[in-house]
Design a protein around this motif. Sequence first.
Motif, mmCIF file in Angstrom:
data_model
loop_
_atom_site.group_PDB
_atom_site.id
_atom_site.type_symbol
_atom_site.label_atom_id
_atom_site.label_comp_id
_atom_site.label_asym_id
_atom_site.label_seq_id
_atom_site.Cartn_x
_atom_site.Cartn_y
_atom_site.Cartn_z
ATOM 1 N N MET A 185 -6.163 45.404 64.730
ATOM 2 C CA MET A 185 -4.838 45.980 64.495
ATOM 3 C C MET A 185 -4.500 46.934 65.619
ATOM 4 O O MET A 185 -5.296 47.810 65.955
ATOM 5 C CB MET A 185 -4.798 46.711 63.155
ATOM 6 C CG MET A 185 -3.457 47.355 62.847
ATOM 7 S SD MET A 185 -3.445 48.096 61.191
ATOM 8 C CE MET A 185 -1.820 48.811 61.179
ATOM 9 N N ALA A 186 -3.306 46.779 66.222
ATOM 10 C CA ALA A 186 -2.907 47.611 67.351
ATOM 11 C C ALA A 186 -2.163 48.843 66.865
ATOM 12 O O ALA A 186 -1.180 48.749 66.120
ATOM 13 C CB ALA A 186 -2.011 46.802 68.292
ATOM 14 N N ASN A 187 -2.633 50.017 67.247
ATOM 15 C CA ASN A 187 -1.900 51.260 67.045
ATOM 16 C C ASN A 187 -1.284 51.660 68.372
ATOM 17 O O ASN A 187 -1.974 51.688 69.404
ATOM 18 C CB ASN A 187 -2.827 52.370 66.546
ATOM 19 C CG ASN A 187 -3.300 52.139 65.126
ATOM 20 O OD1 ASN A 187 -2.538 51.671 64.283
ATOM 21 N ND2 ASN A 187 -4.559 52.463 64.857
ATOM 22 N N LEU A 188 -0.004 51.964 68.344
ATOM 23 C CA LEU A 188 0.715 52.299 69.567
ATOM 24 C C LEU A 188 1.252 53.711 69.486
ATOM 25 O O LEU A 188 1.600 54.208 68.396
ATOM 26 C CB LEU A 188 1.864 51.313 69.789
ATOM 27 C CG LEU A 188 1.443 49.846 69.932
ATOM 28 C CD1 LEU A 188 2.653 48.925 69.877
ATOM 29 C CD2 LEU A 188 0.679 49.645 71.237
ATOM 30 N N LEU A 189 1.325 54.367 70.643
ATOM 31 C CA LEU A 189 1.761 55.758 70.723
ATOM 32 C C LEU A 189 3.049 55.843 71.527
ATOM 33 O O LEU A 189 3.132 55.319 72.640
ATOM 34 C CB LEU A 189 0.669 56.603 71.382
ATOM 35 C CG LEU A 189 0.956 58.097 71.589
ATOM 36 C CD1 LEU A 189 0.999 58.819 70.233
ATOM 37 C CD2 LEU A 189 -0.114 58.723 72.485
ATOM 38 N N GLY A 190 4.064 56.483 70.956
ATOM 39 C CA GLY A 190 5.297 56.769 71.678
ATOM 40 C C GLY A 190 5.419 58.259 71.907
ATOM 41 O O GLY A 190 5.201 59.055 70.982
ATOM 42 N N ILE A 191 5.758 58.662 73.134
ATOM 43 C CA ILE A 191 5.870 60.081 73.496
ATOM 44 C C ILE A 191 7.267 60.328 74.036
ATOM 45 O O ILE A 191 7.715 59.658 74.976
ATOM 46 C CB ILE A 191 4.821 60.473 74.550
ATOM 47 C CG1 ILE A 191 3.409 60.269 74.002
ATOM 48 C CG2 ILE A 191 5.017 61.922 74.998
ATOM 49 C CD1 ILE A 191 2.319 60.434 75.054
ATOM 50 N N ASP A 192 7.978 61.299 73.449
ATOM 51 C CA ASP A 192 9.343 61.648 73.834
ATOM 52 C C ASP A 192 9.375 63.111 74.273
ATOM 53 O O ASP A 192 9.267 64.020 73.445
ATOM 54 C CB ASP A 192 10.292 61.413 72.656
ATOM 55 C CG ASP A 192 11.727 61.861 72.936
ATOM 56 O OD1 ASP A 192 12.059 62.098 74.118
ATOM 57 O OD2 ASP A 192 12.502 61.970 71.970
ATOM 58 N N VAL A 193 9.533 63.335 75.579
ATOM 59 C CA VAL A 193 9.539 64.690 76.148
ATOM 60 C C VAL A 193 10.958 65.233 76.063
ATOM 61 O O VAL A 193 11.808 64.958 76.916
ATOM 62 C CB VAL A 193 9.039 64.685 77.604
ATOM 63 C CG1 VAL A 193 8.940 66.116 78.134
ATOM 64 C CG2 VAL A 193 7.693 63.986 77.704
#
Length: 506
Positions: A1-9
């Motif tokens: 299972m793929a866990n993905l990370l989104g980062i919003d500065v």
Amino acid sequence: MANLLGIDVGTSGTKAIVVGDDGGILGTGTGHHEPLIPRGGWSEQPPDDWWDSTVSAISLACNDAGISPRTIDGIGLTGQMHGLVALDRSMTPIRPSMLWNDGRCEPQCHEVEHRLGLERLVALTGNRMLPGFTAPKLLWMREHEPAAFERIATVLLPKDWVRWRLSGAVATDVSDASGTAVFDCRRRRWSEELLAELDLPRSWWPDAAESPTVVATVNAEASDATGLPAGTPIVAGAGDQAASAVGTGLVREGTIGAALGTSGVTFAPSDEWRFTPDGTLHAFCAAVPDCWHLMGVMLSGAGSLDWFRAAFMPELGDGTEAFQEIEALAKSAPPGADGLLFLPYLSGERTPHSDVNARGAFIGLDRRHDRRHLARSVFEGVTHGLADCLDLVRDTGLQAEVVRLSGGGMKSPLWKQTCADLFRAPVATTTTTEGTAFGAVILAATGIGRFKDVPTACDAWIHETERIEPGPDARLLEDRHRVYQRLYPALKGIFPAIAENPEADR
């Protein structure tokens, strides 16, 4: 299972979200940072603050999701556009970053437009040179901080500084580069001709990749700081508006977006290059490869309603209940507010009228009017402005089959119906709750091969939740819109004298 990370500065904090293999948001976290305001009209941030808030946000998001950072399989970056991160040869920031809302370089913008001519500038980049953009900040540095200017070796944008801290890679993407004022958006490359005209070295600017392209991997130092596995792929990502468009499924012609946040944004994807000859609309590269978007930006969107609350109903405080009470008050006034109109130029204006001197106004007050009418006219006035931006989009040949709404204002039934009526098109909301960071995740999912392309990812993970058609008040509001459109031309000549405001200097 793929866990993905989104980062919003963002401007006042960095948000991170963890998304699972089915597109569900597993956890969120926000690390805070506060911009510096050294002088009126200036806005700065030490770049290291972004790294600190990013580390915090990643930890909080993973804790909220109940997972270890070691289970993250891909990272997407997004963030505020236009900010200048000026670095020396050792990649050390030379000064605090000048942010998107720093207006000190307006004289440099005027000088360039006067010297090169607006027609040539738009031909080279597709856009005007505006004070919020990146390159004119460099021109200000050359004039006012020459010693610091001479030390520059690399120029990055805010999210790209975070990428460098995560990976040691110097890179950007085409959508974020579009907001620098020196990027040839039609050809998706730096305008070497304009850089030469401005005497800004091409070597300062990183190569610009398409948004879903993997351009870096987490290095050992960042792995120690964040817990993310060394070698985790990082895609090029996108500027905040382009990422938000992906996160709400604005990836095909005909589906247009209207964001009702502090500002008001109209966003229109295009499969071919389109622009406005006078640069009234931003014409930028989209986060979808080989596509573009047109964007109109009102400086006071839902922020106008917050101003109304503070000015007329401060006893309500600033929570969600206050917004609901103002909406109920506005709904008790008739559509069209008995002839009262509101101009939402509380911070000047960018689109459709680029005018720093424009000022807000209630027009048409008479003895019938009370707070109910004032509140209704604010809802309608902001929407009149967004409708003007949408008409500019239509003038380029794009049509609005549906307008997807995002931002805090979409929670208001009154505002949603007013949008449908004034836009002359159906409006819709979507399943997306974290549009900008979620768009970054979709780019990461595409980049690591989870989906074949960005539109396919959007089709799988984003769905409409509500669609509203124009109602019986549309004809009345269309008539009022024709009156609204006559107000700025009538007041334009007197706005500079109003904006001068000598009383403020006493």
